[in-house]
Design a protein around this motif. Structure first.
Motif, PDB file in Angstrom:
ATOM      1  N   ALA A  75       0.620 -23.429 -21.247  1.00 31.16           N
ATOM      2  CA  ALA A  75      -0.052 -25.460 -20.461  1.00 31.16           C
ATOM      3  C   ALA A  75       1.428 -25.826 -19.995  1.00 31.16           C
ATOM      4  N   LEU A  76       0.955 -26.434 -18.517  1.00 30.22           N
ATOM      5  CA  LEU A  76       2.300 -27.028 -17.805  1.00 30.22           C
ATOM      6  C   LEU A  76       2.021 -28.404 -18.410  1.00 30.22           C
ATOM      7  N   PHE A  77       2.453 -29.232 -18.865  1.00 33.50           N
ATOM      8  CA  PHE A  77       2.031 -30.763 -18.795  1.00 33.50           C
ATOM      9  C   PHE A  77       2.540 -31.915 -17.193  1.00 33.50           C
ATOM     10  N   ASP A  78       1.860 -31.728 -16.721  1.00 28.54           N
ATOM     11  CA  ASP A  78       1.988 -32.747 -15.008  1.00 28.54           C
ATOM     12  C   ASP A  78       3.403 -31.720 -14.228  1.00 28.54           C
ATOM     13  N   THR A  79       2.732 -32.412 -12.892  1.00 29.19           N
ATOM     14  CA  THR A  79       4.225 -31.891 -11.779  1.00 29.19           C
ATOM     15  C   THR A  79       5.260 -32.764 -12.072  1.00 29.19           C
ATOM     16  N   VAL A  80       5.749 -32.728 -10.287  1.00 28.49           N
ATOM     17  CA  VAL A  80       6.751 -33.432  -9.843  1.00 28.49           C
ATOM     18  C   VAL A  80       6.459 -33.980  -8.924  1.00 28.49           C
ATOM     19  N   ASP A  81       7.649 -35.372  -8.323  1.00 32.04           N
ATOM     20  CA  ASP A  81       7.358 -35.050  -6.724  1.00 32.04           C
ATOM     21  C   ASP A  81       8.017 -34.400  -5.416  1.00 32.04           C
ATOM     22  N   ILE A  82       6.921 -33.991  -4.640  1.00 34.17           N
ATOM     23  CA  ILE A  82       6.688 -32.739  -3.967  1.00 34.17           C
ATOM     24  C   ILE A  82       7.649 -33.608  -3.244  1.00 34.17           C
ATOM     25  N   VAL A 117      -8.282 -35.650  -8.415  1.00 35.77           N
ATOM     26  CA  VAL A 117      -7.676 -34.189  -7.819  1.00 35.77           C
ATOM     27  C   VAL A 117      -8.245 -34.509  -6.300  1.00 35.77           C
ATOM     28  N   LYS A 118      -9.782 -34.405  -6.377  1.00 35.40           N
ATOM     29  CA  LYS A 118     -10.122 -33.978  -5.051  1.00 35.40           C
ATOM     30  C   LYS A 118     -10.247 -35.050  -4.039  1.00 35.40           C
ATOM     31  N   GLY A 119      -9.156 -35.787  -3.962  1.00 35.98           N
ATOM     32  CA  GLY A 119      -9.059 -37.013  -3.112  1.00 35.98           C
ATOM     33  C   GLY A 119      -8.332 -37.130  -2.974  1.00 35.98           C
ATOM     34  N   PHE A 120      -6.135 -36.599  -3.694  1.00 36.99           N
ATOM     35  CA  PHE A 120      -5.420 -36.517  -2.833  1.00 36.99           C
ATOM     36  C   PHE A 120      -5.431 -35.094  -2.243  1.00 36.99           C
ATOM     37  N   HIS A 121      -5.854 -34.172  -3.666  1.00 39.63           N
ATOM     38  CA  HIS A 121      -5.449 -32.718  -3.079  1.00 39.63           C
ATOM     39  C   HIS A 121      -6.674 -31.399  -2.234  1.00 39.63           C
ATOM     40  N   ASN A 122      -7.867 -32.077  -2.702  1.00 43.19           N
ATOM     41  CA  ASN A 122      -8.939 -31.420  -1.994  1.00 43.19           C
ATOM     42  C   ASN A 122      -9.490 -30.055  -2.283  1.00 43.19           C
ATOM     43  N   ILE A 123      -9.212 -30.593  -4.069  1.00 46.38           N
ATOM     44  CA  ILE A 123      -8.981 -29.038  -5.254  1.00 46.38           C
ATOM     45  C   ILE A 123     -10.621 -29.820  -5.782  1.00 46.38           C
ATOM     46  N   THR A 124     -11.483 -29.036  -5.889  1.00 47.46           N
ATOM     47  CA  THR A 124     -12.428 -28.728  -6.656  1.00 47.46           C
ATOM     48  C   THR A 124     -13.256 -27.838  -7.409  1.00 47.46           C
ATOM     49  N   GLU A 125     -12.566 -26.766  -6.654  1.00 49.97           N
ATOM     50  CA  GLU A 125     -12.724 -25.541  -8.301  1.00 49.97           C
ATOM     51  C   GLU A 125     -11.492 -25.665  -9.434  1.00 49.97           C
ATOM     52  N   MET A 142      -2.349 -39.429 -12.398  1.00 48.51           N
ATOM     53  CA  MET A 142      -1.917 -38.529 -11.103  1.00 48.51           C
ATOM     54  C   MET A 142      -0.998 -39.133  -9.702  1.00 48.51           C
ATOM     55  N   GLU A 143      -0.659 -40.325 -10.394  1.00 48.52           N
ATOM     56  CA  GLU A 143       0.562 -40.699  -9.933  1.00 48.52           C
ATOM     57  C   GLU A 143       0.570 -40.215  -8.434  1.00 48.52           C
ATOM     58  N   PRO A 144       1.302 -39.570  -7.220  1.00 53.98           N
ATOM     59  CA  PRO A 144       1.987 -38.591  -7.070  1.00 53.98           C
ATOM     60  C   PRO A 144       3.268 -38.170  -7.366  1.00 53.98           C
ATOM     61  N   ASP A 145       4.213 -39.535  -7.982  1.00 51.25           N
ATOM     62  CA  ASP A 145       5.424 -39.208  -8.883  1.00 51.25           C
ATOM     63  C   ASP A 145       5.280 -37.716 -10.265  1.00 51.25           C
ATOM     64  N   HIS A 146       3.956 -37.528  -9.756  1.00 49.43           N
ATOM     65  CA  HIS A 146       3.694 -36.645 -10.786  1.00 49.43           C
ATOM     66  C   HIS A 146       3.229 -35.604 -10.697  1.00 49.43           C
ATOM     67  N   SER A 147       1.958 -35.869  -9.604  1.00 47.87           N
ATOM     68  CA  SER A 147       1.059 -35.064  -9.112  1.00 47.87           C
ATOM     69  C   SER A 147       1.513 -34.448  -7.951  1.00 47.87           C
ATOM     70  N   GLY A 148       2.766 -35.140  -7.198  1.00 51.36           N
ATOM     71  CA  GLY A 148       2.867 -34.344  -5.519  1.00 51.36           C
ATOM     72  C   GLY A 148       3.352 -33.244  -6.091  1.00 51.36           C
ATOM     73  N   SER A 149       3.290 -32.336  -6.281  1.00 49.94           N
ATOM     74  CA  SER A 149       3.679 -30.936  -6.571  1.00 49.94           C
ATOM     75  C   SER A 149       2.244 -30.297  -6.836  1.00 49.94           C
ATOM     76  N   LEU A 150       1.201 -30.906  -7.304  1.00 48.92           N
ATOM     77  CA  LEU A 150      -0.459 -30.126  -7.823  1.00 48.92           C
ATOM     78  C   LEU A 150      -0.760 -29.070  -6.878  1.00 48.92           C
ATOM     79  N   GLY A 151      -1.333 -29.372  -5.506  1.00 46.55           N
ATOM     80  CA  GLY A 151      -2.268 -29.316  -4.265  1.00 46.55           C
ATOM     81  C   GLY A 151      -0.910 -27.642  -4.087  1.00 46.55           C
ATOM     82  N   LEU A 152       0.209 -27.700  -4.033  1.00 46.41           N
ATOM     83  CA  LEU A 152       1.444 -26.609  -3.916  1.00 46.41           C
ATOM     84  C   LEU A 152       1.030 -25.753  -5.492  1.00 46.41           C
ATOM     85  N   LEU A 153       1.125 -26.163  -6.238  1.00 47.67           N
ATOM     86  CA  LEU A 153       1.260 -25.578  -8.018  1.00 47.67           C
ATOM     87  C   LEU A 153      -0.070 -24.018  -7.691  1.00 47.67           C
ATOM     88  N   ARG A 154      -1.373 -25.230  -7.100  1.00 47.08           N
ATOM     89  CA  ARG A 154      -2.514 -24.104  -7.032  1.00 47.08           C
ATOM     90  C   ARG A 154      -2.505 -23.272  -6.093  1.00 47.08           C
TER      91      ARG A 154
END
Ligand code: FEO
Length: 400
Positions: A47-54, A111-119, A81-93
């Motif tokens: 389990a990863l806890f948050d990501t980092v700024d892109i 997650v849907k709004g910033f990264h267009n991820i729903t699945e 979800m502020e992008p200093d933490h979720s910025g790399s989420l799309g790339l992570l997926r």
């Protein structure tokens, strides 16, 4: 290949330092930089806890790969979800297509709004648990610390709270990651500045979050910014810093923030400050609003009970930098300050009137009689400034 940074057995630091950005949120100076912290628990499930700024995703993914040590990534827990933490989420997926994204329903919307991820999004509720094998996670929703989706995740096994922005601080992690590996002293002032600038408006939600945490045993506080807190005395200290700040409690002292074009209004500030010192008030901080970043002025307003603001009249309004400062104080819904004010004008006064409106809006306790000066300091102005300084000192001393 980087060597993994193990905080304790099975818990890895995979965050990064930012020594490049001048302004956090493009607003707040970063003379000591900032860290974006991310953590991995490597158990039967990972389990990863948050990501980092892109901007720092390359270093982040290298650290993550190393900490995973060949295992798949099962979950990413999104505490904020502020992008200093979720910025790399799309790339992570993209890199880990099977990773399950874990958050609450507000997280899922973002997650849907910033990264267009729903699945592959698992929506959790307050108190839900997620077993990883040896470790068992439980989720606490802590809305508005700092955004509505913010939550904290507690590892019941090792008594670790992954706290999101809470207990965060500006300042990079130079070598050490935990409080035992570095000098915590260098972070306290930056913690107050971080809190007051970023989270300052949300005192009541922070109090609610602290209430949820109060019965948890805590061996580790893993915030998204700054050191990992592991020492009992340090954990108590930083919780007490957050508790005090979120109650808007201040120490004995006065911030005098003034604007001045040619030094006349500045002399009013100097006179008031000198009288405060004569009356035994030792913490007197004078800020010239044109020179000092408001970030530091706000920090000091959170630190001290007394606030005195002075402004010349400019285009029949307040001096612009003072108006800007007032909007920031109003925006933080600052409470419980003793407030004095003074102003000046050359041919028609407006500054003192606007400062009186500010006192009404903030509901600060007005102390002393406001001083208004025409053109330059005359004996009566001087005496009025001394009286204002004395009134503030007297009010502060009543609380001793
Ligand atoms: Fe560090 Fe609210 O983000």
């Amino acid at each position: 290949m980087l060597k993994p940074i193990e905080i304790k057995k099975g818990l890895y630091y995979v965050g990064v330092n930012d020594r490049t950005k001048a302004l956090f949120e493009n607003l707040w100076p970063l003379p000591k930089g900032v860290s974006y912290n991310s953590y991995l628990i490597n158990d039967e499930k990972t389990a990863l806890f948050d990501t980092v700024d892109i901007c720092y995703s390359d270093v982040f993914f290298a650290k993550l790969e190393s900490a995973l040590d060949g295992k798949p990534l099962d979950y990413v827990i999104i505490n904020h979800m502020e992008p200093d933490h979720s910025g790399s989420l799309g790339l992570l997926r993209s890199k880990y297509p099977n990773v399950q994204i874990v958050g609450n329903k507000r997280t899922a919307d973002m997650v849907k709004g910033f990264h267009n991820i729903t699945e592959g999004v698992i929506v959790i509720n307050e108190g839900d648990e997620l077993p990883l094998g040896h470790h068992n996670l439980v989720f606490y929703l802590t809305p508005m610390v700092h955004w509505p989706e913010t939550m904290m995740t507690y590892d019941k096994t090792d008594k670790i709270i992954f706290s999101g922005d809470a207990f965060g601080t500006f300042g990079t992690l130079d070598g050490g990651i935990t409080d035992a590996q570095l000098d915590p002293e260098r972070y306290y002032d930056e913690m107050v500045r971080y809190y007051s600038n970023i989270v300052g408006k949300f005192g009541s939600p922070v109090q609610k979050a602290l209430e949820k945490l109060k019965n948890l045993d805590l061996n580790y506080i893993c915030s998204t910014h700054g050191p990992v807190w592991t020492q009992e005395d340090q954990i108590k200290k930083i919780i007490s810093i957050y508790d005090k700040l979120s109650k808007y409690e201040g120490d004995e002292g006065v911030v005098i923030a003034y604007g001045s074009m040619y030094g006349n209004t500045e002399q009013m500030a100097e006179t008031i400050a000198y009288e405060l010192a004569q009356q035994g008030i030792k913490n007197v901080i004078i800020h010239n609003v044109s020179k000092r970043s408001h970030s530091y002025i706000i920090r000091d307003i959170f630190k001290y009970k007394g606030l005195i603001i002075g402004s010349p009249t400019y285009n029949n309004k307040l001096f612009p930098e003072i108006e800007y400062l007032l909007s920031k104080v109003e925006g933080r819904e600052m409470k419980n300050r003793f407030f004095g004010y003074f102003g000046s004008f050359t041919w028609a006064g407006a500054a003192v009137k606007r400062l009186a409106e500010f006192a009404d809006i903030t509901k600060f306790e007005v102390v002393g009689t406001p001083v208004e000066m025409k053109q330059s300091m005359h004996l009566q102005n001087y005496e009025d400034c001394v009286a204002l300084g004395k009134a503030m000192a007297d009010r502060l001393k009543q609380d001793r």
